[in-house]
Design an enzyme around this catalytic site. Structure first.
Site, mmCIF file in Angstrom:
data_model
loop_
_atom_site.group_PDB
_atom_site.id
_atom_site.type_symbol
_atom_site.label_atom_id
_atom_site.label_comp_id
_atom_site.label_asym_id
_atom_site.label_seq_id
_atom_site.Cartn_x
_atom_site.Cartn_y
_atom_site.Cartn_z
ATOM 1 C CE1 TYR A 155 -0.257 12.233 11.287
ATOM 2 C CE2 TYR A 155 0.958 13.365 12.867
ATOM 3 C CZ TYR A 155 0.835 12.534 11.995
ATOM 4 O OH TYR A 155 2.068 12.242 11.246
ATOM 5 C CG HIS B 91 -0.010 6.368 5.966
ATOM 6 N ND1 HIS B 91 0.816 5.865 7.181
ATOM 7 C CD2 HIS B 91 0.340 5.574 5.079
ATOM 8 C CE1 HIS B 91 1.575 4.977 6.619
ATOM 9 N NE2 HIS B 91 1.394 4.833 5.390
HETATM 10 C C1 DQA Z 1 1.233 8.524 9.802
HETATM 11 C C2 DQA Z 1 2.367 9.033 8.843
HETATM 12 C C3 DQA Z 1 3.550 8.727 9.492
HETATM 13 O O1 DQA Z 1 4.483 8.934 8.517
HETATM 14 C C4 DQA Z 1 3.821 9.070 10.843
HETATM 15 O O2 DQA Z 1 4.994 8.663 11.321
HETATM 16 C C5 DQA Z 1 2.682 8.796 11.629
HETATM 17 C C6 DQA Z 1 1.317 8.747 11.193
HETATM 18 C C7 DQA Z 1 -0.226 9.060 9.060
HETATM 19 O O3 DQA Z 1 -1.301 8.387 9.845
HETATM 20 O O4 DQA Z 1 -0.218 9.984 8.533
HETATM 21 O O5 DQA Z 1 3.002 8.588 12.900
HETATM 22 O O6 DQA Z 1 1.142 7.060 9.644
#
Ligand code: DQA
Length: 136
Positions: free
Chosen positions: A22, A95
């Site tokens: 992230y 995401h």
């Molecule tokens: C997310 C992807 C989801 O699977 C995960 O649980 C997250 C972040 C993303 O931004 O890539 O918390 O939403």
């Protein structure tokens, strides 16, 4: 346009958790960059780790579009899905990571079907791309 950016569970840990996935910027830093990029638009930001609070934020939204990263709730929250279908505002699912290139459970979304579209895999730019989609 007025955009409401909603971030769900664990997104407050962005910049601290799984930085290889992230990135190392905090959600606050990312939100500031989004607001700067979209400076001709009105941007409101909301984050909660609580499913019901996310539903309430969707119910009470006063925006032209909602950009929603529901975090892990994406994969199983029928409550958030029902909140989306309760309002007349288009919602884009986003995401930061490419959920299709990760664990199998992340490939399933219970909200995609009721969203206008889905953008994933572009890090913080996923949010901006979602907002830009309304201007093309
Ligand atoms: C997310 C992807 C989801 O699977 C995960 O649980 C997250 C972040 C993303 O931004 O890539 O918390 O939403």
């Amino acid at each position: 346009m007025k955009f409401l950016f909603i971030n769900g569970v664990n997104l407050d840990m962005t910049g601290k958790r799984e930085r290889n996935v992230y990135g190392d910027q905090t959600l606050e830093q990312i939100n500031r960059q989004i607001a700067e990029y979209l400076k001709g638009d009105e941007c409101e930001f909301f984050q909660s780790n609580c499913e019901g609070e996310i539903c309430t934020a969707i119910h009470n939204a006063r925006a032209d579009a909602i950009i929603l990263n529901a975090g892990a709730y994406t994969h199983y929250s029928y409550a958030i899905r029902d909140a989306i279908t309760s309002v007349d505002i288009p919602v884009v699912e986003v995401h930061m990571s490419n959920v299709h290139a990760r664990e199998e459970f992340r490939s399933k979304s219970v909200i995609s079907e009721v969203c206008k579209g889905v953008i994933c895999g572009f890090g913080k730019n996923s949010y901006i791309l979602a907002a830009e989609s309304f201007k093309l």
